[in-house]
Design an enzyme around this catalytic site. Sequence first.
Site, short mmCIF file in Angstrom:
data_model
loop_
_atom_site.label_atom_id
_atom_site.label_comp_id
_atom_site.label_asym_id
_atom_site.label_seq_id
_atom_site.Cartn_x
_atom_site.Cartn_y
_atom_site.Cartn_z
N GLY A 7 11.69 -6.78 -1.12
CA GLY A 7 10.32 -7.36 -1.94
C GLY A 7 10.64 -7.40 -3.25
N GLY A 12 8.91 -4.01 -5.64
CA GLY A 12 9.97 -3.40 -5.08
C GLY A 12 10.98 -3.07 -6.68
CE LYS A 184 -4.22 2.49 -2.30
NZ LYS A 184 -2.27 2.28 -2.56
CG ASN A 192 -8.08 -3.66 -4.56
OD1 ASN A 192 -8.21 -2.85 -5.57
ND2 ASN A 192 -6.86 -3.56 -4.07
#
Length: 302
Positions: A7, A12, A184, A192
């Site tokens: 990624g 990444g 999480k 979000n």
Amino acid sequence: MKIYVIGGGAIGLLVSAYLKKKNNEVTLCTRTKAQADQLNQQGLTLIRNDQSELIPIHSVTLKQAKVEEADVCLFAVKSYDLGPIMKEITSKRKKDQSYLFLQNGMTHVELASKLPDLTIAFATVSHGAVRLNQTTVQHTGVGEVNWAMYQQRTNYLTDWLHTLPSSEFPVYEHDKWEELLWSKLLVNVCINPITALTGMKNGELLESTELKQFMKCVFDEAFLLHPLQPDKERHWSQVLSVCKQTAENTSSMLVDIKHKRQTEVDAILGYLLRRAKANGLSLPTISFLYQALINREQSYQL
């Protein structure tokens, strides 16, 4: 030890930079040949506290990657990309390799459960990171990498993870992967989707009584599905704390919406709705958020 980071997005690049600074043998696997070529030619630039550091890095496309040579594969891609990637590398992987998954949501757990011959750990990342271009990542805020073992066939992954912590890149081990991922997930589901629909930064949610109440409704519905049923108030306090600590951050889901990209709505909200259906529960607030985000995605995919 050979580490393959899969990624080339913000996380990444960030993880690759800090792994390389620890003298690990890192190969960064990207989606495009153009990014891999630029990284090989220009190196990886890490920006932190207005200071720039150029880090040499070896990069290949996933199709070129000799995944079978890796001791550890670290997956730093969006949750919706993970399934196709796993299919692509299935024929390359070898028994007793170690996999570390860094995805949001919970759908990667289902994929991991189909890999009985591997050592697997799950991790959550709270570092702030922005990819400025194909070869440059800005470390906008020091957070944490928290990880927990899912299944263990060898000690290589555990031993390696214990070598990573630094003041710039803290890494912590946890005993229970399910507790770690659910903590999480509760944060992600409360912050979000609402920021993605309102266009607000994380901290702005706390400035509105109505939005804070909306967050609490989302939290209450999601918590109904928590398999361990720990201290509810502690988890709600954690959600508020993360929202405050990341007040100036733009959530990853809002970034995706702004760039008219696919979001991780299915890995976060969709997972909860599927779990609720299996348990005969109704989650009206989460259902509303899910459909609103799906409609938003469809509006710019037409």
